[in-house]
Write an enzyme that holds these catalytic residues in place. Sequence first.
Site, PDB file in Angstrom:
ATOM      1  N   ASP A  26       0.825  -1.208   0.000  1.00 14.33           N
ATOM      2  CA  ASP A  26       0.000   0.000   0.000  1.00 14.33           C
ATOM      3  C   ASP A  26       0.865   1.268   0.000  1.00 14.33           C
ATOM      4  O   ASP A  26       1.960   1.279   0.559  1.00 14.33           O
ATOM      5  CB  ASP A  26      -0.907  -0.004   1.238  1.00 14.33           C
ATOM      6  CG  ASP A  26      -2.053   0.998   1.110  1.00 14.33           C
ATOM      7  OD1 ASP A  26      -2.433   1.318  -0.028  1.00 14.33           O
ATOM      8  OD2 ASP A  26      -2.552   1.459   2.154  1.00 14.33           O
ATOM      9  N   ASN A  74     -11.021  -2.387  -5.412  1.00 14.71           N
ATOM     10  CA  ASN A  74     -10.271  -1.421  -6.228  1.00 14.71           C
ATOM     11  C   ASN A  74     -10.916  -1.163  -7.593  1.00 14.71           C
ATOM     12  O   ASN A  74     -10.578  -0.187  -8.266  1.00 14.71           O
ATOM     13  CB  ASN A  74      -8.806  -1.860  -6.415  1.00 14.71           C
ATOM     14  CG  ASN A  74      -7.967  -1.778  -5.151  1.00 14.71           C
ATOM     15  OD1 ASN A  74      -7.033  -2.565  -4.961  1.00 14.71           O
ATOM     16  ND2 ASN A  74      -8.273  -0.826  -4.269  1.00 14.71           N
TER      17      ASN A  74
HETATM   18  C1  IPE Z   1      -5.479  -2.643  -0.298  1.00 10.74           C
HETATM   19  O1  IPE Z   1      -5.163  -1.315  -0.372  1.00 10.74           O
HETATM   20  C2  IPE Z   1      -5.309  -3.276  -1.643  1.00 10.74           C
HETATM   21  C3  IPE Z   1      -3.947  -3.329  -2.167  1.00 10.74           C
HETATM   22  C4  IPE Z   1      -2.860  -2.907  -1.589  1.00 10.74           C
HETATM   23  C5  IPE Z   1      -3.839  -3.935  -3.439  1.00 10.74           C
HETATM   24  P1  IPE Z   1      -6.284  -0.182  -0.488  1.00 10.74           P
HETATM   25  O2  IPE Z   1      -5.539   1.077  -0.584  1.00 10.74           O
HETATM   26  O3  IPE Z   1      -7.228  -0.488  -1.579  1.00 10.74           O
HETATM   27  O4  IPE Z   1      -7.032  -0.331   0.918  1.00 10.74           O
HETATM   28  P2  IPE Z   1      -7.887   0.731   1.730  1.00 10.74           P
HETATM   29  O5  IPE Z   1      -8.919   1.266   0.793  1.00 10.74           O
HETATM   30  O6  IPE Z   1      -6.944   1.791   2.197  1.00 10.74           O
HETATM   31  O7  IPE Z   1      -8.448  -0.044   2.886  1.00 10.74           O
HETATM   32  C1  IPE Z   2      -1.685   0.189  -3.413  1.00 11.11           C
HETATM   33  O1  IPE Z   2      -1.432   1.540  -3.422  1.00 11.11           O
HETATM   34  C2  IPE Z   2      -1.822  -0.374  -4.803  1.00 11.11           C
HETATM   35  C3  IPE Z   2      -3.200  -0.646  -5.199  1.00 11.11           C
HETATM   36  C4  IPE Z   2      -4.250  -0.622  -4.422  1.00 11.11           C
HETATM   37  C5  IPE Z   2      -3.415  -0.980  -6.582  1.00 11.11           C
HETATM   38  P1  IPE Z   2      -2.613   2.613  -3.425  1.00 11.11           P
HETATM   39  O2  IPE Z   2      -2.972   2.912  -4.832  1.00 11.11           O
HETATM   40  O3  IPE Z   2      -3.736   2.151  -2.558  1.00 11.11           O
HETATM   41  O4  IPE Z   2      -1.877   3.847  -2.771  1.00 11.11           O
HETATM   42  P2  IPE Z   2      -2.494   4.866  -1.724  1.00 11.11           P
HETATM   43  O5  IPE Z   2      -2.968   4.072  -0.538  1.00 11.11           O
HETATM   44  O6  IPE Z   2      -3.601   5.581  -2.420  1.00 11.11           O
HETATM   45  O7  IPE Z   2      -1.340   5.747  -1.376  1.00 11.11           O
HETATM   46 MG    MG Z   3      -4.127   2.424  -0.547  1.00 12.20          MG
END
Ligand code: IPE
Ligand code: IPE
Ligand code: MG
Length: 248
Positions: A26, A74
Amino acid sequence: MQKSRHSGAQSAISSFSGPHVAVIMDGNGRWATAHGLTRSAGHEAGLRTAREIVEASVREGVGTLTLYAFSSDNWKRPTPEVTALMRLFRRALLGEAKRCLENGVRLTILGRRDRLPSSLRHTIEQVEALTASGARMHLRVAVDYSARDAVLRAAAALRGDGVTREQFSELLARVDHDRLPACEVDLLIRTGGEQRLSDFLLWECAYAELLFVEKMWPEFTADDLGEALADFRGRNRRFGLAPEQVAS
Ligand code: IPE
Ligand code: IPE
Ligand code: MG
């Protein structure tokens, strides 16, 4: 040294020796924003980190590495970001397959496939077939993954009553295209500073050691992984037993 690995509870069931490390990668978006880049550029940077961490995991003797790349939730993100991610996954798989083969890494994709672009689905099948003989480490990348949905689908696939944890683990793996039983996570790492599971491996993390890291995923390094594993090895795992029972 890791103090205990009691097999009376759900033990890790895997033909790959070494701990099962799961990572919620993340922080790509926040890292990109902080550097004046687009979120897609953040995901590109995240891919570079993933590559480095896979190689470091092989060196560190990790048995199974499960990377959370895209959750079922996502899909709700803006379409351009989702499209860029799907393209990136396909390019990454095509680029990494040979490297996996050379390093003895079996690469499989965990999650639903019916909502993925057909070109990506096809690439997944190719890469899984190409790396199927890898015996050094199992790399699982979770795409369109939801632990709650997987549990529901496995429960729906149950025939008759009475099922053991091991049988349920097998079902759980099967509904998400994994031919090996869902193995219990030993160490779960989440980068990006949040302290939640976001629907990742809810069954398999029953006794996982949890490690939350402030760094954003693109900043995470092989040294950070080494530190995380050293921390994990120092933990005292009891699986419900009294401390005296696991001291020996
Ligand atoms: C979880 O991260 C999914 C991945 C890292 C692929 P998210 O960024 O989607 O999770 P939330 O929304 O902060 O819980
Ligand atoms: C995790 O990084 C990767 C995916 C969920 C695809 P994020 O895209 O959630 O990054 P933040 O949490 O918005 O910084
Ligand atoms: Mg994230």
